[in-house]
Design a protein around this motif. Structure first.
Motif, PDB file in Angstrom:
ATOM      1  N   VAL A   1      78.084 -15.120  -9.847  1.00 36.08           N
ATOM      2  CA  VAL A   1      76.674 -15.033  -9.433  1.00 36.08           C
ATOM      3  C   VAL A   1      76.564 -15.231  -7.925  1.00 36.08           C
ATOM      4  N   ARG A   2      75.847 -14.321  -7.286  1.00 38.39           N
ATOM      5  CA  ARG A   2      75.668 -14.352  -5.833  1.00 38.39           C
ATOM      6  C   ARG A   2      74.211 -14.083  -5.476  1.00 38.39           C
ATOM      7  N   ALA A   3      73.794 -14.587  -4.329  1.00 39.96           N
ATOM      8  CA  ALA A   3      72.468 -14.264  -3.810  1.00 39.96           C
ATOM      9  C   ALA A   3      72.380 -12.750  -3.662  1.00 39.96           C
ATOM     10  N   GLY A   4      71.264 -12.197  -4.075  1.00 39.54           N
ATOM     11  CA  GLY A   4      71.059 -10.761  -4.015  1.00 39.54           C
ATOM     12  C   GLY A   4      71.290 -10.068  -5.349  1.00 39.54           C
ATOM     13  N   ASP A   5      71.933 -10.756  -6.306  1.00 40.64           N
ATOM     14  CA  ASP A   5      72.121 -10.165  -7.633  1.00 40.64           C
ATOM     15  C   ASP A   5      70.758  -9.880  -8.254  1.00 40.64           C
ATOM     16  N   VAL A   6      70.644  -8.721  -8.879  1.00 37.39           N
ATOM     17  CA  VAL A   6      69.403  -8.317  -9.540  1.00 37.39           C
ATOM     18  C   VAL A   6      69.620  -8.366 -11.040  1.00 37.39           C
ATOM     19  N   LEU A   7      68.723  -9.033 -11.744  1.00 35.52           N
ATOM     20  CA  LEU A   7      68.816  -9.134 -13.193  1.00 35.52           C
ATOM     21  C   LEU A   7      68.284  -7.859 -13.839  1.00 35.52           C
ATOM     22  N   PRO A   8      68.752  -7.549 -15.039  1.00 31.59           N
ATOM     23  CA  PRO A   8      68.216  -6.376 -15.746  1.00 31.59           C
ATOM     24  C   PRO A   8      66.709  -6.537 -15.960  1.00 31.59           C
ATOM     25  N   PRO A   9      65.930  -5.491 -15.720  1.00 30.11           N
ATOM     26  CA  PRO A   9      64.471  -5.596 -15.876  1.00 30.11           C
ATOM     27  C   PRO A   9      64.082  -5.831 -17.334  1.00 30.11           C
ATOM     28  N   LEU A  10      62.876  -6.324 -17.507  1.00 32.10           N
ATOM     29  CA  LEU A  10      62.357  -6.647 -18.833  1.00 32.10           C
ATOM     30  C   LEU A  10      60.930  -6.136 -18.932  1.00 32.10           C
TER      31      LEU A  10
ATOM     32  N   ALA B   1      64.251 -15.796  -8.402  1.00 30.81           N
ATOM     33  CA  ALA B   1      62.842 -15.455  -8.214  1.00 30.81           C
ATOM     34  C   ALA B   1      62.453 -14.442  -9.289  1.00 30.81           C
ATOM     35  N   VAL B   2      61.309 -14.678  -9.915  1.00 31.18           N
ATOM     36  CA  VAL B   2      60.814 -13.811 -10.988  1.00 31.18           C
ATOM     37  C   VAL B   2      59.534 -13.139 -10.520  1.00 31.18           C
ATOM     38  N   ASP B   3      59.408 -11.864 -10.823  1.00 29.37           N
ATOM     39  CA  ASP B   3      58.210 -11.107 -10.481  1.00 29.37           C
ATOM     40  C   ASP B   3      57.674 -10.481 -11.773  1.00 29.37           C
TER      41      ASP B   3
ATOM     42  N   LEU C   1      60.038 -15.771 -18.600  1.00 29.91           N
ATOM     43  CA  LEU C   1      61.294 -16.504 -18.414  1.00 29.91           C
ATOM     44  C   LEU C   1      62.428 -15.860 -19.211  1.00 29.91           C
ATOM     45  N   ARG C   2      62.074 -15.073 -20.215  1.00 32.95           N
ATOM     46  CA  ARG C   2      63.104 -14.420 -21.025  1.00 32.95           C
ATOM     47  C   ARG C   2      64.032 -13.545 -20.192  1.00 32.95           C
ATOM     48  N   ILE C   3      63.565 -13.048 -19.048  1.00 35.85           N
ATOM     49  CA  ILE C   3      64.445 -12.244 -18.198  1.00 35.85           C
ATOM     50  C   ILE C   3      65.661 -13.063 -17.780  1.00 35.85           C
ATOM     51  N   ILE C   4      65.454 -14.353 -17.591  1.00 37.30           N
ATOM     52  CA  ILE C   4      66.553 -15.236 -17.180  1.00 37.30           C
ATOM     53  C   ILE C   4      67.379 -15.674 -18.382  1.00 37.30           C
ATOM     54  N   THR C   5      66.724 -16.066 -19.465  1.00 36.08           N
ATOM     55  CA  THR C   5      67.489 -16.536 -20.624  1.00 36.08           C
ATOM     56  C   THR C   5      68.284 -15.395 -21.263  1.00 36.08           C
ATOM     57  N   ASP C   6      67.765 -14.169 -21.219  1.00 37.81           N
ATOM     58  CA  ASP C   6      68.547 -13.021 -21.693  1.00 37.81           C
ATOM     59  C   ASP C   6      69.780 -12.821 -20.808  1.00 37.81           C
ATOM     60  N   TRP C   7      69.591 -12.980 -19.512  1.00 36.14           N
ATOM     61  CA  TRP C   7      70.670 -12.776 -18.545  1.00 36.14           C
ATOM     62  C   TRP C   7      71.760 -13.830 -18.689  1.00 36.14           C
ATOM     63  N   CYS C   8      71.385 -15.091 -18.707  1.00 33.56           N
ATOM     64  CA  CYS C   8      72.400 -16.154 -18.717  1.00 33.56           C
ATOM     65  C   CYS C   8      72.866 -16.512 -20.131  1.00 33.56           C
TER      66      CYS C   8
END
Length: 143
Positions: free
Chosen positions: A9-18, A119-121, A67-74
């Motif tokens: 994990v690095r700064a700038g990584d983009v999570l899969p959209p939800l 950061a979540v949008d 928040l599911r965007i993060i819990t799905d990712w991790c």
């Protein structure tokens, strides 16, 4: 990003959209689970009496579902150390079978001492334009 790898994990990584969808039926189910039966979440008439455009989704639903965007990712919700948002616009839910879609995106803004800041949008379409429904949404994730 593919499968979650804490070491990568690095700064700038983009999570899969939800994409989240909330309907009136979903609001009713959430009201029952949360015991928040405020009429603005089920009655257009009551919502309009208070100057609102119509029935609104619970802010806590928007916050929690996003928040599911993060819990799905991790892949492990226990990694979430904290999560905070500012509500910037309510999510109006039409009285139809389609409901409303919330588009959620997220990116890693920093990594320090084994903790990633994400950061979540979250946005909805309002009159043909995407508008934020959560502001300053941030989570800290244990790597």
């Amino acid at each position: 990003m593919s499968a979650f790898d804490p070491a990568a994990v690095r700064a700038g990584d983009v999570l899969p959209p939800l994409t989240l969808t909330i309907t009136r039926g979903g609001i009713v189910r959430y009201a029952g689970a949360s015991t928040d039966f405020n009429p603005i979440h089920w009655s257009d008439r009551k919502a309009r009496e208070l100057g609102l455009p119509g029935v609104l989704a619970h802010g806590m639903w928007t916050m929690g579902a996003s928040l599911r965007i993060i819990t799905d990712w991790c892949a492990d919700p226990r990694r979430v150390l904290d999560y905070q948002v500012r509500f910037t616009r309510p999510v109006q839910v039409p009285d139809d079978d389609r409901g409303v879609q919330v588009q959620v995106s997220a990116s890693v803004t920093g990594v320090e001492a084994g903790v990633a800041t994400v950061a979540v949008d979250a946005r909805i379409d309002h009159e043909g334009k995407p508008v934020k429904v959560l502001g300053n949404a941030r989570a800290h994730i244990r790597l």
